[in-house]
Design an enzyme around this catalytic site. Structure first.
Site, PDB file in Angstrom:
ATOM      1  N   THR A  39       5.067  -9.917   0.772  1.00 45.02           N
ATOM      2  CA  THR A  39       5.947 -10.209   1.916  1.00 45.02           C
ATOM      3  C   THR A  39       6.063 -11.717   2.145  1.00 45.02           C
ATOM      4  O   THR A  39       7.148 -12.220   2.450  1.00 45.02           O
ATOM      5  CB  THR A  39       5.392  -9.534   3.190  1.00 45.02           C
ATOM      6  OG1 THR A  39       5.170  -8.165   2.899  1.00 45.02           O
ATOM      7  CG2 THR A  39       6.346  -9.659   4.346  1.00 45.02           C
ATOM      8  N   HIS A  42       8.451 -12.988  -0.277  1.00 49.24           N
ATOM      9  CA  HIS A  42       9.816 -12.670   0.182  1.00 49.24           C
ATOM     10  C   HIS A  42      10.292 -13.685   1.213  1.00 49.24           C
ATOM     11  O   HIS A  42      11.434 -14.137   1.184  1.00 49.24           O
ATOM     12  CB  HIS A  42       9.856 -11.286   0.844  1.00 49.24           C
ATOM     13  CG  HIS A  42      10.082 -10.167  -0.106  1.00 49.24           C
ATOM     14  ND1 HIS A  42      11.195 -10.087  -0.904  1.00 49.24           N
ATOM     15  CD2 HIS A  42       9.346  -9.072  -0.387  1.00 49.24           C
ATOM     16  CE1 HIS A  42      11.124  -9.003  -1.638  1.00 49.24           C
ATOM     17  NE2 HIS A  42      10.006  -8.369  -1.355  1.00 49.24           N
TER      18      HIS A  42
END
Ligand SMILES: [Zn+2]
Length: 338
Positions: A39, A42
């Site tokens: 994450t 990302h």
């Protein structure tokens, strides 16, 4: 103290700031190690710019030591080793049915609010889990991703002696494999990347490469035709969705771990024919953290080998650039005192 911020456009900055006194019901943690999550990558790639409040300090896979305690905190004292379960469920409603970890208004600490990629971090005390005095803080930084794995395995209802197929051998896939094996299951990891296959083997896991071998035929052979009792879909690609319904045996349970951002075709006929079950699993609950802490304290599983690099926090920009260059590594930690 040193702090870092994601500024957008694949850029982190490092700066000095004053330590903040913890507010009521808060503690200040001296962060020991912080892991880089998919994450976080990302976010670095700008894929979550609409959600994060740029500039923002990110990071949620951490370990540390309590450094200051705010008014009203009675369960923790300075010097306690802790990890954070980064779920802010303060806005829980009756319609959440008690499933606070996935409540409608859940805020994820380290994404929706400031995270751990800094030297000191103030958090509300209700997110803390206490560690033992002798817990290895480097391994403890794995407790958050390990809790994803313990949650996924618990949601699957896995029993000792069952056969598990894991589609995707990244960090979460391999942690699921270790937890499932520790629970007494026969575990097979399906992965196409040779670096990751080598890592899985180093961890003592059985692997199969679907580019070279027919996974369904292989699992059939290993199980006298029974196929998998539990399948974990951790790859997030169409080919895994195609295999998961094939490789699951009668009354097989499929756990959806991967995040599929769009609708994809799934062979629903197989759900009818073999009475399959599809189980969603998201983040973790308190008991999953407790299980992970016990596993880290016991230190019988090869967690050390999951950590492929440890870098100073002051190298944060380089760390994210390196992950882009070498995406096959497992867990990269940053030492927040350096
Ligand atoms: Zn994470």
């Amino acid at each position: 103290m040193m702090a870092t911020q994601y500024e957008g456009n694949k850029t982190f900055t490092i700066f000095e700031k004053e330590k903040e006194q913890p507010s009521k019901n808060e503690v200040r943690i001296k962060v020991a190690f912080v892991g880089v999550c998919g994450t976080d990558v990302h976010i670095y790639h700008g894929m979550m710019d609409k959600r994060v409040n740029i500039p923002v300090t990110i990071g949620h896979e951490m370990s540390g030591v309590i450094d200051a305690v705010g008014e009203g905190v009675s369960d923790f004292v300075i010097g306690d080793k802790v990890v954070v379960r980064p779920l802010d469920d303060r806005k829980v409603k009756p319609s959440d049915k008690g499933f606070n970890h996935i409540c409608e208004e859940l805020k994820f600490i380290g994404i929706d609010s400031p995270g751990a990629m800094q030297e000191y971090w103030n958090v509300p005390a209700f997110v803390l889990h206490k560690l033992n005095n002798d817990t290895d803080l480097k391994l403890a930084a794995l407790i958050e991703p390990l809790s994803v794995a313990t949650h996924d395995v618990r949601m699957s209802g896995l029993q000792a002696g069952e056969t598990v197929v894991i589609l995707g051998g990244g960090p979460i896939g391999l942690l699921i494999a270790l937890v499932a094996k520790e629970s007494g299951a026969q575990v097979i990891v399906s992965e196409i990347n040779e670096t990751r296959i080598a890592k899985a083997k180093e961890l003592g896991l059985t692997t199969v490469n679907p580019m070279q071998v027919d996974v369904v035929a292989y699992v059939k052979e290993q199980t006298e035709g029974r196929l998998a009792d539990v399948v974990f879909e951790v790859a997030g690609v169409q080919s895994a969705l195609d295999v998961m319904t094939e490789v699951a045996g009668i009354r097989g349970r499929i756990v959806m771990v991967a995040i599929h951002g769009e609708k994809k075709p799934v062979d629903l006929f197989k759900f009818f024919w073999k009475e399959l079950k599809l189980i969603g699993a998201r983040v973790y609950e308190k008991e999953d953290y407790e299980k992970s802490i016990a596993l880290i304290n016991a230190n019988k599983l090869p967690f050390e080998a999951m950590i492929t690099d440890v870098q100073p926090l002051s190298n944060i920009q380089q760390v994210f650039e390196n992950i882009d260059k070498n995406p096959d590594g497992m867990k990269v930690l940053m030492d927040c005192s350096l």
